[in-house]
Scaffold this motif. Structure first.
Motif, PDB file in Angstrom:
ATOM      1  N   LYS A 175      -4.449 -11.726  12.612  1.00  0.00           N
ATOM      2  CA  LYS A 175      -3.151 -11.530  13.815  1.00  0.00           C
ATOM      3  C   LYS A 175      -2.575  -9.943  13.335  1.00  0.00           C
ATOM      4  N   LEU A 176      -1.807  -9.589  14.315  1.00  0.00           N
ATOM      5  CA  LEU A 176      -1.369  -8.370  14.262  1.00  0.00           C
ATOM      6  C   LEU A 176      -0.497  -8.063  12.962  1.00  0.00           C
ATOM      7  N   TYR A 177       0.452  -9.002  12.588  1.00  0.00           N
ATOM      8  CA  TYR A 177       1.210  -9.000  11.694  1.00  0.00           C
ATOM      9  C   TYR A 177       0.529  -9.145  10.107  1.00  0.00           C
ATOM     10  N   GLU A 178      -0.854  -9.265  10.198  1.00  0.00           N
ATOM     11  CA  GLU A 178      -1.480  -9.172   8.842  1.00  0.00           C
ATOM     12  C   GLU A 178      -2.204  -7.709   8.559  1.00  0.00           C
ATOM     13  N   TYR A 179      -1.937  -6.972   9.454  1.00  0.00           N
ATOM     14  CA  TYR A 179      -2.462  -5.580   9.196  1.00  0.00           C
ATOM     15  C   TYR A 179      -2.110  -4.981   8.027  1.00  0.00           C
ATOM     16  N   PRO A 180      -0.794  -4.918   7.635  1.00  0.00           N
ATOM     17  CA  PRO A 180      -0.258  -4.128   6.576  1.00  0.00           C
ATOM     18  C   PRO A 180      -0.934  -4.518   5.157  1.00  0.00           C
ATOM     19  N   GLN A 181      -0.973  -6.042   4.916  1.00  0.00           N
ATOM     20  CA  GLN A 181      -1.698  -6.705   3.855  1.00  0.00           C
ATOM     21  C   GLN A 181      -3.215  -6.061   3.849  1.00  0.00           C
ATOM     22  N   TRP A 182      -3.807  -6.389   4.757  1.00  0.00           N
ATOM     23  CA  TRP A 182      -5.162  -6.046   5.041  1.00  0.00           C
ATOM     24  C   TRP A 182      -5.428  -4.840   4.677  1.00  0.00           C
ATOM     25  N   ALA A 183      -4.655  -3.672   5.181  1.00  0.00           N
ATOM     26  CA  ALA A 183      -4.846  -2.316   5.120  1.00  0.00           C
ATOM     27  C   ALA A 183      -4.614  -1.764   3.670  1.00  0.00           C
ATOM     28  N   GLU A 184      -3.797  -2.358   3.018  1.00  0.00           N
ATOM     29  CA  GLU A 184      -3.621  -2.128   1.740  1.00  0.00           C
ATOM     30  C   GLU A 184      -4.819  -2.368   0.782  1.00  0.00           C
TER      31      GLU A 184
END
Length: 488
Positions: free
Chosen positions: A52-61
């Motif tokens: 999901k789009l909201y998961e991007y920050p955690q995934w990118a970190e």
């Protein structure tokens, strides 16, 4: 990522649906950002990998941490160069071969100098056999990585690269290879004229080395000297008539300078020599589209889809060309019924978004079979009123403008089909010039509405349609230039 940012799907058939998530699956060749329709059409076999789009920050970190670790690893490699500098200083001190004044030397000093000079032979063997080759290989490998932008997942490992690349050059003399590497370094540094000069100097000793002609061609191309670029690519072809790269570059130059037939001829040579190169099929398809030869364009698209069934641009072009081909067949009354029957059969074999095109056109085809659309056409007074109404809302509420334009285009679709068929078949039909002008203005107005809404791909789609119907329309050219400037 800012959750307030509204991202819309790039596929025009998905009606600007909002982006729901992203796909980090390594083997996926489709767009990474997807809406609900994309997820079902293009990511169904690996939905468990999608996020999901909201998961991007955690995934990118997580990847940010990996990135920092990689930087640390590369910094540790740089320490080798510190040691190499120390080694160089040690060598210069230990093996200084100069004898300034032999007469002033005592026997012991003289003997030590001779010993040092003899030892140079041994240290030279060590440098040539151990240190220098490894540095050269690493340099070549790193250049290889940096030149493969966008293809990182298909890179060779270091050992594989050394086996496949270094050994493949074994037939060339070391001197020739060093010369080529030097010219290549100049090219990648943007020193194009220096690169050309070096190539010309080295060609005196390597007359049959096609790489120098290609390098000169690429350098002249960067300098916008198209005549000289073509001249050197042709020399490369004379040396090696299977060099599809040279044919492709000549094709690119002709395409960019408007010589479509010449470009097509050279791209044909590319696909004859290497029928696996996808880029040349899509280029040929676009040229056929510009030449209004849609059947030939569709053949190129079909061939490309045989090589890569998920090629996004090819799928979109196929949908567009099916739309135009359909228009011709619908107006050929003796073939309308057979076309509809054939299209119904082909639906089960088509990809999902091609099916949407066909289903829409089948509906239109049945309407024409069972009764003409002419009764839906508005009077000129009604159209003028609608245009003014739409124009008044352009700045205040472009969505209303777009809605009014869509209503008109839907009612006037018979006119649109006639004009597309006229363009495709290159034959004049009964034309109402005033009506043409009004309807084209509605298309252009919808383009301005999409621009105000920030949906630039739809603007470019409309520009393509209008340019086919009215190639000399200055307003649509200006709008297209504005969009390209905004995209950049």
């Amino acid at each position: 990522m800012n959750s307030d940012i509204l991202l819309t799907c790039r596929f025009s058939l998905h009606n600007n649906k909002q982006i729901e998530g992203f796909c980090p699956f390594p083997q996926c060749n489709n767009f990474r950002l997807f809406c609900v329709n994309c997820l079902l059409d293009y990511h169904q076999d690996h939905t468990n990998e999608c996020k999901k789009l909201y998961e991007y920050p955690q995934w990118a970190e997580m990847f940010n941490q990996i990135h920092l670790e990689n930087i640390n690893k590369l910094e540790s490699i740089l320490e080798i160069f510190v040691i190499l500098k120390q080694f160089k200083a040690w060598y210069e001190t230990q093996y200084n071969p100069l004898i300034d004044n032999q007469e002033s030397l005592n026997v012991q000093m003289f003997e030590q100098k001779i010993t040092n000079m003899v030892n140079i032979k041994y240290i030279t063997n060590i440098i040539d056999q151990s240190i220098k080759p490894q540095i050269e290989k690493m340099k070549t490998y790193l250049e290889y990585i940096m030149n493969q932008t966008g293809k990182i997942k298909n890179l060779f490992s270091y050992d594989e690269f050394i086996q496949s690349h270094i050994q493949s050059q074994s037939s060339l003399s070391n001197r020739s290879q060093r010369n080529y590497e030097e010219t290549k370094s100049l090219y990648w540094a943007g020193k194009y004229q220096e690169c050309i000069n070096k190539c010309e100097a080295y060609q005196k000793f390597n007359i049959t080395d096609v790489r120098f002609s290609l390098m000169k061609g690429d350098s002249y191309l960067e300098l916008k000297n198209f005549e000289k670029a073509i001249e050197n690519y042709q020399i490369a072809i004379e040396m090696d008539d299977s060099c599809y790269y040279a044919y492709g570059k000549i094709g690119d130059i002709n395409l960019n300078t408007g010589n479509l037939q010449e470009a097509l001829k050279h791209y044909d040579e590319c696909t004859k020599i290497n029928n696996q190169q996808q880029e040349y099929y899509i280029k040929k398809a676009k040229i056929y589209q510009k030449l209004n030869q849609f059947k030939q364009g569709l053949e190129q698209v079909d061939h490309l889809l045989q090589l890569n069934s998920t090629h996004i641009e090819a799928l979109q072009m196929k949908g567009t060309q099916l739309n135009l081909n359909l228009a011709t067949l619908l107006l050929q009354l003796d073939q309308k019924k057979s076309w509809i029957d054939q299209s119904q059969q082909s639906l089960q074999f088509s990809t999902p978004h091609i099916q949407q095109f066909l289903q829409h056109q089948l509906k239109l085809g049945n309407q024409i079979l069972n009764g003409p659309l002419e009764g839906q056409i508005l009077s000129k007074e009604e159209i003028n009123f609608k245009y003014q109404q739409a124009y008044n809302q352009l700045e205040k509420n472009p969505k209303i403008t777009l809605q009014i334009c869509r209503e008109i285009v839907e009612k006037e679709k018979c006119w649109l089909i006639e004009r597309l068929v006229e363009m495709q078949m290159n034959r004049p039909m009964n034309r109402d010039m005033e009506r043409d002008k009004i309807n084209i203005q509605f298309l252009i107005l919808s383009g301005h509405a999409y621009k105000n809404l920030g949906i630039y791909q739809e603007v470019l789609n409309i520009c393509e349609i209008v340019k086919k119907i009215d190639p000399n329309n200055q307003e649509i050219e200006s709008l297209e230039q504005i969009i390209y400037t905004l995209i950049q």
